[in-house]
Design a protein around this motif. Structure first.
Motif, PDB file in Angstrom:
ATOM      1  N   UNK A 231    -113.417  13.841 -49.445  1.00  0.00           N
ATOM      2  CA  UNK A 231    -112.229  13.406 -48.713  1.00  0.00           C
ATOM      3  C   UNK A 231    -111.270  12.638 -49.631  1.00  0.00           C
ATOM      4  N   UNK A 232    -111.801  11.759 -50.482  1.00  0.00           N
ATOM      5  CA  UNK A 232    -110.950  11.001 -51.393  1.00  0.00           C
ATOM      6  C   UNK A 232    -110.266  11.922 -52.393  1.00  0.00           C
ATOM      7  N   UNK A 233    -111.004  12.948 -52.872  1.00  0.00           N
ATOM      8  CA  UNK A 233    -110.409  13.861 -53.830  1.00  0.00           C
ATOM      9  C   UNK A 233    -109.315  14.711 -53.175  1.00  0.00           C
ATOM     10  N   UNK A 234    -109.536  15.115 -51.924  1.00  0.00           N
ATOM     11  CA  UNK A 234    -108.511  15.862 -51.196  1.00  0.00           C
ATOM     12  C   UNK A 234    -107.257  15.003 -51.010  1.00  0.00           C
ATOM     13  N   UNK A 235    -107.438  13.734 -50.628  1.00  0.00           N
ATOM     14  CA  UNK A 235    -106.298  12.837 -50.440  1.00  0.00           C
ATOM     15  C   UNK A 235    -105.533  12.629 -51.739  1.00  0.00           C
ATOM     16  N   UNK A 236    -106.284  12.476 -52.832  1.00  0.00           N
ATOM     17  CA  UNK A 236    -105.627  12.279 -54.127  1.00  0.00           C
ATOM     18  C   UNK A 236    -104.821  13.514 -54.527  1.00  0.00           C
ATOM     19  N   UNK A 237    -105.414  14.692 -54.343  1.00  0.00           N
ATOM     20  CA  UNK A 237    -104.715  15.933 -54.690  1.00  0.00           C
ATOM     21  C   UNK A 237    -103.494  16.137 -53.805  1.00  0.00           C
ATOM     22  N   UNK A 238    -103.588  15.740 -52.535  1.00  0.00           N
ATOM     23  CA  UNK A 238    -102.433  15.864 -51.640  1.00  0.00           C
ATOM     24  C   UNK A 238    -101.293  14.976 -52.111  1.00  0.00           C
ATOM     25  N   UNK A 239    -101.620  13.782 -52.587  1.00  0.00           N
ATOM     26  CA  UNK A 239    -100.576  12.897 -53.104  1.00  0.00           C
ATOM     27  C   UNK A 239     -99.848  13.508 -54.281  1.00  0.00           C
ATOM     28  N   UNK A 240    -100.590  14.199 -55.165  1.00  0.00           N
ATOM     29  CA  UNK A 240     -99.967  14.868 -56.311  1.00  0.00           C
ATOM     30  C   UNK A 240     -99.096  16.031 -55.848  1.00  0.00           C
ATOM     31  N   UNK A 241     -99.619  16.813 -54.897  1.00  0.00           N
ATOM     32  CA  UNK A 241     -98.874  17.993 -54.423  1.00  0.00           C
ATOM     33  C   UNK A 241     -97.565  17.591 -53.755  1.00  0.00           C
ATOM     34  N   UNK A 242     -97.563  16.464 -53.053  1.00  0.00           N
ATOM     35  CA  UNK A 242     -96.368  16.057 -52.308  1.00  0.00           C
ATOM     36  C   UNK A 242     -95.226  15.618 -53.216  1.00  0.00           C
ATOM     37  N   UNK A 243     -95.532  15.189 -54.457  1.00  0.00           N
ATOM     38  CA  UNK A 243     -94.448  14.820 -55.375  1.00  0.00           C
ATOM     39  C   UNK A 243     -94.099  15.953 -56.324  1.00  0.00           C
ATOM     40  N   UNK A 244     -94.821  17.067 -56.217  1.00  0.00           N
ATOM     41  CA  UNK A 244     -94.515  18.225 -57.049  1.00  0.00           C
ATOM     42  C   UNK A 244     -93.365  18.993 -56.413  1.00  0.00           C
ATOM     43  N   UNK A 245     -92.268  19.089 -57.138  1.00  0.00           N
ATOM     44  CA  UNK A 245     -91.124  19.826 -56.620  1.00  0.00           C
ATOM     45  C   UNK A 245     -91.325  21.314 -56.861  1.00  0.00           C
ATOM     46  N   UNK A 246     -90.883  22.123 -55.919  1.00  0.00           N
ATOM     47  CA  UNK A 246     -90.986  23.562 -56.101  1.00  0.00           C
ATOM     48  C   UNK A 246     -91.304  24.255 -54.800  1.00  0.00           C
ATOM     49  N   UNK A 247     -91.652  25.529 -54.909  1.00  0.00           N
ATOM     50  CA  UNK A 247     -91.948  26.313 -53.724  1.00  0.00           C
ATOM     51  C   UNK A 247     -93.396  26.094 -53.297  1.00  0.00           C
ATOM     52  N   UNK A 248     -93.785  26.798 -52.240  1.00  0.00           N
ATOM     53  CA  UNK A 248     -95.129  26.613 -51.682  1.00  0.00           C
ATOM     54  C   UNK A 248     -96.222  26.969 -52.694  1.00  0.00           C
ATOM     55  N   UNK A 249     -96.124  28.109 -53.404  1.00  0.00           N
ATOM     56  CA  UNK A 249     -97.175  28.401 -54.397  1.00  0.00           C
ATOM     57  C   UNK A 249     -97.295  27.326 -55.478  1.00  0.00           C
TER      58      UNK A 249
END
Length: 828
Positions: A231-249
């Motif tokens: 769960x902690x790793x999923x939350x951490x990865x979500x935080x990174x994904x949310x600041x990544x600009x770009x399309x869905x892929x």
């Protein structure tokens, strides 16, 4: 609680395959797991102050933790982003994004450090060559005006990393509907927090998981720990994904990892957590593997968030640090708890079960009272008659009860599983040490590509004092003028012109970058640049970097012509010179000198690379002199004509040395006081014509003996020339048109210069790079050259082809930069 002593064979095989894949694929994604735009956690902060004038529908922002700028244009009119030479670099509008392949920025902006090679046909002055790259009206790019490009710290930051620092101020111009939109901002150093709380949280998490093994609810708690880790790793990865600009892929790739490893780690981790909680002891090893893998990846990749002020994550800073601490702590705890968990709950082995079964069967057989059907005496091991020892050799082999029974009947032996448990425990402890050691190593040493500057230790075995010699960059005066006392063996002179549109802030940023890089280079430290391997194992070799300003600088970058000091007035034209304008003058000057050609090449190349967004090379030339140890210490160097060159130079021990070489005029600008004025002349020698003269004729041209350098009036090299002495045959011993007579201070109202000469050779041409330092060219080079141009006998054998004048500011204080006073900055 029900405890599962085994898992279905297909499930076990599947989990074993998954564990193997994790070990192979997991490390492959660790290096880039949680970087965005090429940057991870950092103390550098890029801030956008604003876009002026503001235009509805045109939105500029700093994204990816300062790594890039993003421009979104929803208006009906295109926005054009200017490159580093004010050329059109990118067009963003309703028709999508177009890049100009003729702009160097198209290639420099492709990566975080501007290391992409710019093609030779990329000409910012040529007509744009547009290429469409996207249908969306949004563009993101690495703008090197806005972030720190080196992997080493700025000098001021390195001196006091715990204090905040303003590194630079930046500006980017955009064109929209006939108007110029100006984006301004700053680059700052923001110190990070103490990592101690996160170290404690990490250790506490690991100890709790180990403690779970010894409770009544061990399976449930260990399963819960593995679930919390996922769960902690999923939350951490979500935080990174949310600041990544770009399309869905692109965002999905940031969430799952560059090679989608999370698709393997997370599902199997969740399945293992559920089954462990339900009593599947065997899967403790899967939890151990998942925990060790995630903990090691996180410690190596993301531990710096504990002591740095920002990270590429949408999570609040402290929550992001807490997730990293939990992942490392829970993972390390699972790695350590795995062998203990197995040791406590290991199911009975098949051997032990078989032994018990055989013993039971034997007991039944020996206690049976039923006679055989044929009425014979029953045969069993218990009822077989005893035999004498002598009969043993002829005895029939015992009746076997099957392979398992025979194994059970064999003498007991120590179980090999004890050794395996000890080995597994050792591996677990070692794994935890690797994880915690990696995090500690990053904190202490910085690791590659971090904010901590790398240092090169001096005095490595096999290197001589020539290689390890250092000349300090910082000081009251710039090095490379009077220090070192002996000119180095190699020199590169590079003149730059500012890129059109560079303002005061851009010039200041360039001078800061040059000064910071020069300090590291002259100390023998690497810059963290791709070209550093050129000097691997080499010392600084007396490297000096000297920075100067040309007359044409004043009138650019917010500096008015009125700011130009009188000593920097352009040189007049002299009779007989044939100057190449493309190889003369310049807004800025860099002199790079050392006793090793590779050291000079590397330093000059990296400094020119740092200048790219602000200035471009106008011309450059290389010079050489005698290497150290070739001639006696203190000996005067010879030029390509074979003459000793520089005999009559002012000496630092002279009382008037400073007043001749350095600016001591109190009316001079503060930035120039203690500095010097440099004249650079590239003088081609007609060596074939010169060699056609006999030695006596050559000596009459120069006025000195060719072998010893002594004046023709007699004595030794440093004997003062007697210009009234006559030759034995009559006439002046030193001819009236001899070079030393016309250049002597006595015939030029005391005019004197500190001359340093290097030879050059290009194709079939060769000659002298003449560098002359003085307090004021009007009282030094100009009157002397006027006299020489008129009647010097040497003029028949030389051609002045390049000329430049530069004001070399006073030195920079520690933590400051050359030219700091020019901007009114406080050197302190």
């Amino acid at each position: 609680m029900r405890v599962y002593t085994s898992v279905a064979r297909p499930v076990r095989l599947l989990l074993a395959v998954a564990a193997g894949l994790l070990l192979v694929l997991g490390p492959a994604s660790a290096a880039s797991a949680h970087e965005v735009g090429g940057v991870g956690a950092t103390n550098f902060a890029t801030t956008l102050s604003g876009l002026s004038p503001a235009v509805p529908g045109v939105a500029l922002s700093v994204v990816e933790n300062g790594s890039r700028l993003q421009l979104r244009n929803t208006t009906k009119t295109e926005v054009v982003v200017r490159g580093y030479s004010e050329e059109p670099y990118a067009r963003i509008g309703p028709d999508g994004v177009w890049l100009n392949d003729g702009s160097p920025a198209t290639y420099l902006n492709a990566d975080r450090f501007g290391s992409t090679r710019v093609p030779a046909d990329a000409d910012p002055a040529a007509a744009p060559r547009w290429r469409k790259v996207s249908d969306e009206p949004v563009h993101r790019w690495h703008d090197h005006r806005t972030h720190w490009m080196l992997t080493t710290l700025p000098i001021a930051v390195a001196a006091d990393p715990t204090a905040p620092h303003r590194i630079s101020e930046w500006r980017v111009d955009l064109d929209h509907d006939g108007r110029v939109l100006t984006a301004t901002g700053s680059l700052d150093w923001v110190p990070g927090p103490s990592p101690t709380p996160w170290y404690l949280l990490t250790a506490l998490s690991a100890l709790l998981v180990v403690g779970f093994v010894f409770t009544r609810w061990a399976h449930r708690l260990v399963g819960a720990a593995l679930g919390a880790l996922i769960a902690a790793d999923v939350a951490h990865a979500a935080g990174v994904a949310l600041v990544t600009e770009g399309n869905v892929p692109e965002r999905l790739g940031a969430f799952l990892g560059s090679d989608m490893t999370a698709l393997l780690i997370w599902p199997f981790g969740i399945v293992a957590a559920v089954l462990i909680a339900r009593g599947a002891t065997f899967l403790g090893f899967v939890g151990m593997g998942v925990g060790g893998l995630l903990a090691s990846m996180m410690a190596l990749d993301d531990a710096p968030v504990w002591w740095r002020s920002s990270a590429p994550s949408a999570l609040p800073a402290d929550l992001n640090r807490a997730t990293v601490a939990l992942i490392v702590g829970l993972g390390a705890g699972l790695l350590l708890a795995g062998p203990l968990f197995w040791r406590r709950f290991k199911p009975a082995s098949r051997t032990q079960s078989a032994s018990a079964g055989v013993a039971t069967s034997a007991g039944v057989a020996t206690s049976a009272a039923e006679p055989p059907a044929n009425g014979e005496t029953p045969h069993s091991l218990a009822t077989m008659p005893a035999r004498d020892t002598a009969d043993d050799a002829q005895a029939e082999p015992p009746i076997l009860l099957g392979a398992r029974a025979a194994a059970a009947a064999a003498p007991p032996r120590e179980e090999a599983t004890v050794g395996r448990r000890g080995f597994a425990g050792t591996l677990a402890v070692g794994g935890v040490g690797v994880i915690l050691g990696a995090a500690g190593g990053i904190a202490a040493g910085g690791g590659p590509g971090t904010d901590t500057p790398a240092e090169t230790e001096p005095g490595e075995p096999g290197r001589s004092s020539i290689g390890t010699a250092r000349v300090a960059f910082h000081g009251e005066r710039q090095a490379g003028i009077a220090t070192p006392a002996r000119p180095q063996a190699r020199l590169r002179v590079t003149a730059f012109d500012l890129v059109p549109g560079v303002d005061r802030a851009g010039l200041r940023t360039l001078l800061r970058r040059w000064s910071q890089a020069a300090e590291q280079l002259t100390a023998g430290q690497a810059l963290g640049a791709p070209g550093d391997h050129v000097v691997t194992g080499a010392g600084p070799a007396s490297l000096t970097v000297t920075i100067g300003f040309g007359p044409s600088l004043f009138g650019k970058a917010g500096l008015t012509a009125a700011n130009r000091p009188k000593q920097l007035a352009p040189l007049p034209a002299f009779p007989g010179e044939d100057l190449d304008p493309d190889r003369s003058d310049g807004d800025l000057c860099l002199l790079v000198a050392a006793d090793d050609a590779l050291v000079v090449f590397h330093a000059a190349r990296e400094l020119a690379r740092l200048a790219r967004p602000y200035a471009r090379v106008r011309w450059q030339t290389d010079g050489f002199s005698s290497a150290p140890g070739v001639t006696a210490d203190g000996a005067t160097s010879r030029n390509l004509m074979g003459q000793l060159d520089g005999t009559n130079n002012p000496r630092p021990t002279d009382e008037d040395f400073d007043s001749k070489v350095f600016v001591t005029d109190p009316a001079a600008p503060r930035w120039l006081q203690g500095g010097s004025l440099l004249v650079v002349r590239r003088i081609r020698m007609l060596l074939d014509d010169w060699d056609g003269l006999g030695r006596p004729a050559q000596e009459r041209v120069t006025g000195r003996r060719k072998d010893t350098g002594a004046p023709l009036s007699g004595g030794e090299e440093r004997t003062p020339a007697d210009f009234g002495a006559t030759a034995p045959g009559g006439g002046l011993a030193i001819p009236a048109d001899a070079h030393i007579r016309l250049a002597a201070p006595a015939f030029n109202n005391g005019a004197a210069m500190l001359r340093r000469g290097w030879s050059y050779a290009e194709d079939i041409e060769a000659g002298l790079l003449f560098l002359a330092w003085q307090a004021d060219p009007a009282r030094g080079f100009v009157p002397v050259q006027r006299r020489l141009a008129g009647s010097d006998a040497l003029n028949r054998f030389i051609r002045h082809e390049t000329s430049a004048l530069f004001a070399m500011p006073r030195g920079a204080a520690t933590g400051g930069y050359v030219g700091q006073d020019l901007f009114g900055d406080d050197p302190a």
